[in-house]
Design a protein around this motif. Structure first.
Motif, PDB file in Angstrom:
ATOM      1  N   ILE A  70       0.863  -1.178   0.000  1.00  0.00           N
ATOM      2  CA  ILE A  70       0.000   0.000   0.000  1.00  0.00           C
ATOM      3  C   ILE A  70       0.903   1.233   0.000  1.00  0.00           C
ATOM      4  O   ILE A  70       1.894   1.275   0.729  1.00  0.00           O
ATOM      5  CB  ILE A  70      -0.914  -0.006   1.251  1.00  0.00           C
ATOM      6  N   PRO A  71       0.577   2.236  -0.805  1.00  0.00           N
ATOM      7  CA  PRO A  71       1.444   3.422  -0.861  1.00  0.00           C
ATOM      8  C   PRO A  71       1.481   4.179   0.465  1.00  0.00           C
ATOM      9  O   PRO A  71       0.476   4.271   1.167  1.00  0.00           O
ATOM     10  CB  PRO A  71       0.825   4.285  -1.962  1.00  0.00           C
ATOM     11  N   ARG A  72       2.651   4.708   0.789  1.00  0.00           N
ATOM     12  CA  ARG A  72       2.827   5.482   2.021  1.00  0.00           C
ATOM     13  C   ARG A  72       2.457   6.948   1.818  1.00  0.00           C
ATOM     14  O   ARG A  72       2.192   7.647   2.785  1.00  0.00           O
ATOM     15  CB  ARG A  72       4.255   5.350   2.525  1.00  0.00           C
ATOM     16  N   ASP A  73       2.463   7.396   0.571  1.00  0.00           N
ATOM     17  CA  ASP A  73       2.056   8.762   0.272  1.00  0.00           C
ATOM     18  C   ASP A  73       0.594   8.939   0.671  1.00  0.00           C
ATOM     19  O   ASP A  73      -0.273   8.151   0.283  1.00  0.00           O
ATOM     20  CB  ASP A  73       2.232   9.043  -1.227  1.00  0.00           C
ATOM     21  N   GLU A  74       0.314   9.977   1.455  1.00  0.00           N
ATOM     22  CA  GLU A  74      -1.023  10.152   2.024  1.00  0.00           C
ATOM     23  C   GLU A  74      -2.121  10.262   0.964  1.00  0.00           C
ATOM     24  O   GLU A  74      -3.183   9.643   1.082  1.00  0.00           O
ATOM     25  CB  GLU A  74      -1.042  11.390   2.925  1.00  0.00           C
ATOM     26  N   LYS A  75      -1.888  11.011  -0.100  1.00  0.00           N
ATOM     27  CA  LYS A  75      -2.903  11.172  -1.152  1.00  0.00           C
ATOM     28  C   LYS A  75      -3.170   9.845  -1.858  1.00  0.00           C
ATOM     29  O   LYS A  75      -4.322   9.483  -2.103  1.00  0.00           O
ATOM     30  CB  LYS A  75      -2.468  12.238  -2.151  1.00  0.00           C
ATOM     31  N   GLN A  76      -2.092   9.121  -2.197  1.00  0.00           N
ATOM     32  CA  GLN A  76      -2.246   7.821  -2.841  1.00  0.00           C
ATOM     33  C   GLN A  76      -2.936   6.825  -1.905  1.00  0.00           C
ATOM     34  O   GLN A  76      -3.789   6.047  -2.329  1.00  0.00           O
ATOM     35  CB  GLN A  76      -0.881   7.272  -3.275  1.00  0.00           C
ATOM     36  N   THR A 109      -4.332  -0.515   6.015  1.00  0.00           N
ATOM     37  CA  THR A 109      -3.163   0.076   6.670  1.00  0.00           C
ATOM     38  C   THR A 109      -1.973  -0.020   5.723  1.00  0.00           C
ATOM     39  O   THR A 109      -2.027  -0.758   4.725  1.00  0.00           O
ATOM     40  CB  THR A 109      -2.794  -0.653   7.988  1.00  0.00           C
ATOM     41  N   ILE A 110      -0.896   0.670   6.052  1.00  0.00           N
ATOM     42  CA  ILE A 110       0.287   0.610   5.186  1.00  0.00           C
ATOM     43  C   ILE A 110       0.990  -0.738   5.274  1.00  0.00           C
ATOM     44  O   ILE A 110       1.874  -1.027   4.489  1.00  0.00           O
ATOM     45  CB  ILE A 110       1.277   1.760   5.478  1.00  0.00           C
TER      46      ILE A 110
END
Length: 180
Positions: A134-140, A156-157
């Motif tokens: 899962i992407p860590r970038d908040e928007k993604q 979750t990440i």
């Protein structure tokens, strides 16, 4: 405050029929939350001990003697497999909610696809498919969260999604190093 084992109606389970009925009832969000909350308050000396104590609190020795992970026959008696039971899933979820075990990875570091009803990552699935973190970038992350809704738990990440849920045109084949 979480309920104790004596406050959860019907536990510990005494028969296989009770286990089967309880398994069905775990589709109810309230019952699931009650079980996970109760399990999260059971402490042990390490992850394995906490899981064993949780199992003992939820089911009688007789019921536990009638199941094994894959449902294999033992001592000329067919056992019921428990690897895909909701009860086991939620016991592990409850134990992982304990502060000491929040970072414990799923069984044998096998990552299961987050998408509901996907069998990727389970031992019963012999075909292995690439898993994407899962992407860590908040928007993604928010975009993925909206694209993969689940009622039983939040993304979750630490989760992954397998390649089966992506259109082929979005997958890059081969070894590629991308700039960060």
């Amino acid at each position: 405050v979480h309920p104790t084992i004596t406050e959860v109606q019907g536990l510990p389970l005494q028969t296989m029929a009770e286990l089967e009925r309880y398994e069905i009832s775990l589709g109810d969000e309230e019952i699931r939350c009650q079980l996970v909350g109760m399990i999260s308050s059971i402490r042990g000396n390490g992850f394995k001990d906490s899981v064993e104590r949780a199992l003992a609190a939820v089911a009688s020795d007789k019921v536990l003697g009638d199941v094994n992970w894959l449902g294999r026959k033992r001592k000329n008696k067919q056992k019921k497999g428990c690897h895909d039971m909701l009860l086991i899933k939620y016991i592990l979820e409850g134990v992982r909610k304990q502060p000491d075990f929040e970072d414990v990875v799923r069984h044998n570091n096998t990552t299961k696809c987050f998408v509901a009803c996907c069998s990727e990552g389970y031992y019963s699935n012999k075909v292995k498919v690439t898993q994407f973190q899962i992407p860590r970038d908040e928007k993604q992350f928010i975009l993925w969260q909206k694209a993969i809704p689940r009622s039983d738990r939040k993304l979750t990440i630490k989760d992954c999604v397998c390649a089966n849920h992506f259109q082929e045109k979005y997958l890059i084949k081969g070894k590629t190093i991308l700039d960060q």
